[in-house]
Enzyme design. Structure first.
Site, PDB file in Angstrom:
ATOM      1  N   LYS A  20      -7.071 -19.000   9.104  1.00  0.00           N
ATOM      2  CA  LYS A  20      -5.790 -19.469   8.561  1.00  0.00           C
ATOM      3  C   LYS A  20      -5.963 -20.829   7.883  1.00  0.00           C
ATOM      4  O   LYS A  20      -5.386 -21.088   6.816  1.00  0.00           O
ATOM      5  CB  LYS A  20      -4.759 -19.572   9.679  1.00  0.00           C
ATOM      6  CG  LYS A  20      -4.297 -18.230  10.247  1.00  0.00           C
ATOM      7  CD  LYS A  20      -3.507 -17.439   9.221  1.00  0.00           C
ATOM      8  CE  LYS A  20      -2.830 -16.231   9.851  1.00  0.00           C
ATOM      9  NZ  LYS A  20      -2.091 -15.419   8.856  1.00  0.00           N
ATOM     10  N   ARG A  46       0.800  -1.227   0.000  1.00  0.00           N
ATOM     11  CA  ARG A  46       0.000   0.000   0.000  1.00  0.00           C
ATOM     12  C   ARG A  46       0.830   1.274   0.000  1.00  0.00           C
ATOM     13  O   ARG A  46       0.299   2.345  -0.276  1.00  0.00           O
ATOM     14  CB  ARG A  46      -0.916   0.004   1.228  1.00  0.00           C
ATOM     15  CG  ARG A  46      -1.986  -1.071   1.200  1.00  0.00           C
ATOM     16  CD  ARG A  46      -2.787  -1.067   2.483  1.00  0.00           C
ATOM     17  NE  ARG A  46      -1.945  -1.377   3.641  1.00  0.00           N
ATOM     18  CZ  ARG A  46      -2.362  -1.328   4.899  1.00  0.00           C
ATOM     19  NH1 ARG A  46      -3.598  -0.936   5.166  1.00  0.00           N
ATOM     20  NH2 ARG A  46      -1.543  -1.649   5.881  1.00  0.00           N
ATOM     21  N   ARG A  47       2.089   1.171   0.342  1.00  0.00           N
ATOM     22  CA  ARG A  47       2.907   2.387   0.378  1.00  0.00           C
ATOM     23  C   ARG A  47       4.320   2.100  -0.129  1.00  0.00           C
ATOM     24  O   ARG A  47       4.772   0.954  -0.125  1.00  0.00           O
ATOM     25  CB  ARG A  47       2.959   2.966   1.792  1.00  0.00           C
ATOM     26  CG  ARG A  47       3.482   2.026   2.862  1.00  0.00           C
ATOM     27  CD  ARG A  47       3.407   2.685   4.236  1.00  0.00           C
ATOM     28  NE  ARG A  47       3.950   1.857   5.298  1.00  0.00           N
ATOM     29  CZ  ARG A  47       3.236   0.966   5.965  1.00  0.00           C
ATOM     30  NH1 ARG A  47       1.954   0.778   5.670  1.00  0.00           N
ATOM     31  NH2 ARG A  47       3.791   0.255   6.935  1.00  0.00           N
ATOM     32  N   LEU A  85       1.577 -11.693   4.137  1.00  0.00           N
ATOM     33  CA  LEU A  85       0.473 -10.865   4.608  1.00  0.00           C
ATOM     34  C   LEU A  85      -0.144 -11.464   5.869  1.00  0.00           C
ATOM     35  O   LEU A  85      -0.280 -12.682   5.976  1.00  0.00           O
ATOM     36  CB  LEU A  85      -0.599 -10.755   3.524  1.00  0.00           C
ATOM     37  CG  LEU A  85      -0.211 -10.015   2.238  1.00  0.00           C
ATOM     38  CD1 LEU A  85      -1.310 -10.172   1.195  1.00  0.00           C
ATOM     39  CD2 LEU A  85       0.069  -8.550   2.528  1.00  0.00           C
ATOM     40  N   GLY A  86      -0.524 -10.601   6.777  1.00  0.00           N
ATOM     41  CA  GLY A  86      -1.167 -11.080   7.999  1.00  0.00           C
ATOM     42  C   GLY A  86      -1.356  -9.957   8.986  1.00  0.00           C
ATOM     43  O   GLY A  86      -0.597  -8.985   8.995  1.00  0.00           O
ATOM     44  N   LEU A 129       6.282 -15.633  17.036  1.00  0.00           N
ATOM     45  CA  LEU A 129       7.390 -15.031  16.303  1.00  0.00           C
ATOM     46  C   LEU A 129       8.187 -14.086  17.183  1.00  0.00           C
ATOM     47  O   LEU A 129       7.616 -13.253  17.902  1.00  0.00           O
ATOM     48  CB  LEU A 129       6.867 -14.273  15.082  1.00  0.00           C
ATOM     49  CG  LEU A 129       6.349 -15.122  13.927  1.00  0.00           C
ATOM     50  CD1 LEU A 129       5.629 -14.248  12.908  1.00  0.00           C
ATOM     51  CD2 LEU A 129       7.506 -15.861  13.263  1.00  0.00           C
ATOM     52  N   TYR A 179      -9.313 -17.037  14.534  1.00  0.00           N
ATOM     53  CA  TYR A 179      -8.006 -16.803  13.913  1.00  0.00           C
ATOM     54  C   TYR A 179      -7.499 -18.083  13.246  1.00  0.00           C
ATOM     55  O   TYR A 179      -7.110 -18.069  12.068  1.00  0.00           O
ATOM     56  CB  TYR A 179      -7.021 -16.335  14.982  1.00  0.00           C
ATOM     57  CG  TYR A 179      -5.613 -16.087  14.480  1.00  0.00           C
ATOM     58  CD1 TYR A 179      -5.236 -14.832  14.018  1.00  0.00           C
ATOM     59  CD2 TYR A 179      -4.655 -17.103  14.468  1.00  0.00           C
ATOM     60  CE1 TYR A 179      -3.941 -14.592  13.555  1.00  0.00           C
ATOM     61  CE2 TYR A 179      -3.370 -16.882  14.005  1.00  0.00           C
ATOM     62  CZ  TYR A 179      -3.025 -15.623  13.555  1.00  0.00           C
ATOM     63  OH  TYR A 179      -1.744 -15.401  13.088  1.00  0.00           O
TER      64      TYR A 179
END
Length: 227
Positions: free
Chosen positions: A135, A43-44, A79-80, A158, A131
């Site tokens: 997934k 997006r950026r 992505l997440g 993570l 969630y």
């Protein structure tokens, strides 16, 4: 590892380059002799320039509009989000299911050969936990997309520095580090894993140039052999 000639080098596409895993993966892709071009879609604009790097800036709701800019051999999807960051179940579903599956379908339609996608430990389309269920549904959907190879990565908690620190994950990381000596045998998959280790495992999996669907569990990510 055999380095391909310049004419045989491939194009990588990365979605989610600003996230915890994606930010570790991007420099690996740019440094890899496997790739002569690395496309980042997001997006950026990233504050980064590199001879290999091409940036495709778009709202992810409009991926169809830029599909001809998403031509690559290996597609890396990092992505997440989380329920708290997304703000609603609908917004979470859009990021973690719709964007991922749309990207997979578009790039496969552009004749990409491999998809390497980050999921989560506990992913299960039949789970009562929203969630984990989303997934699992995402995994089931991308398995139906006609890539030569699909690699699904299911990391545990993570470890790494996030742009937006998450208190729950910090507390969980401390707790799991204290319990780590007890996490043996079938419990190994619950050990926290660094984002850098997941990123490195994704690149190694791509370098295998295999076929079929493979699921990489958290405890395996630091043990994958170098190609």
């Amino acid at each position: 590892m055999t380095i391909p000639s310049l004419s045989m080098r491939k194009t990588a596409l990365l979605a989610g380059a600003t996230g915890l895993i994606g930010s570790k993966l991007l420099p690996l892709l740019l440094a890899s002799e496997r790739y002569s071009k690395v496309i980042v879609v997001g997006r950026r604009v990233l504050p980064l320039t590199h001879p290999k790097l091409t940036q495709v800036v778009t709202n992810l709701d409009k991926l169809h509009d830029v599909r001809l800019q998403l031509i690559a051999d290996d597609v890396f999807c990092c992505l997440g989000t989380t329920m708290s960051q997304a703000g609603s179940k609908e917004a979470f579903y859009k990021v973690d299911f719709l964007y991922v599956v749309t990207l997979a379908a578009l790039t496969a339609g552009n004749f990409a050969t491999q998809l390497l996608v980050v999921s989560s430990m506990g992913a299960d389309a039949d789970s009562r936990v929203y969630y984990s269920r989303v997934k699992g549904e995402m995994e089931a959907a991308v398995r139906q997309v006609p890539f030569r190879a699909i690699h699904i990565f299911r990391p545990s908690l993570l470890l790494g520095e996030r742009a937006q620190p998450r208190l729950g994950e910090r507390v969980g990381a401390v707790a799991l580090r204290l319990l780590q000596p007890l996490l043996r045998g079938p419990l190994l998959k619950y050990r926290p894993v660094s984002a850098a280790a997941v990123a490195a495992a994704m690149l190694r999996a791509a370098e295998e140039d295999g076929g079929g669907v493979r699921v990489h569990l958290s405890d395996e990510l630091t043990q994958m052999p170098k190609v």
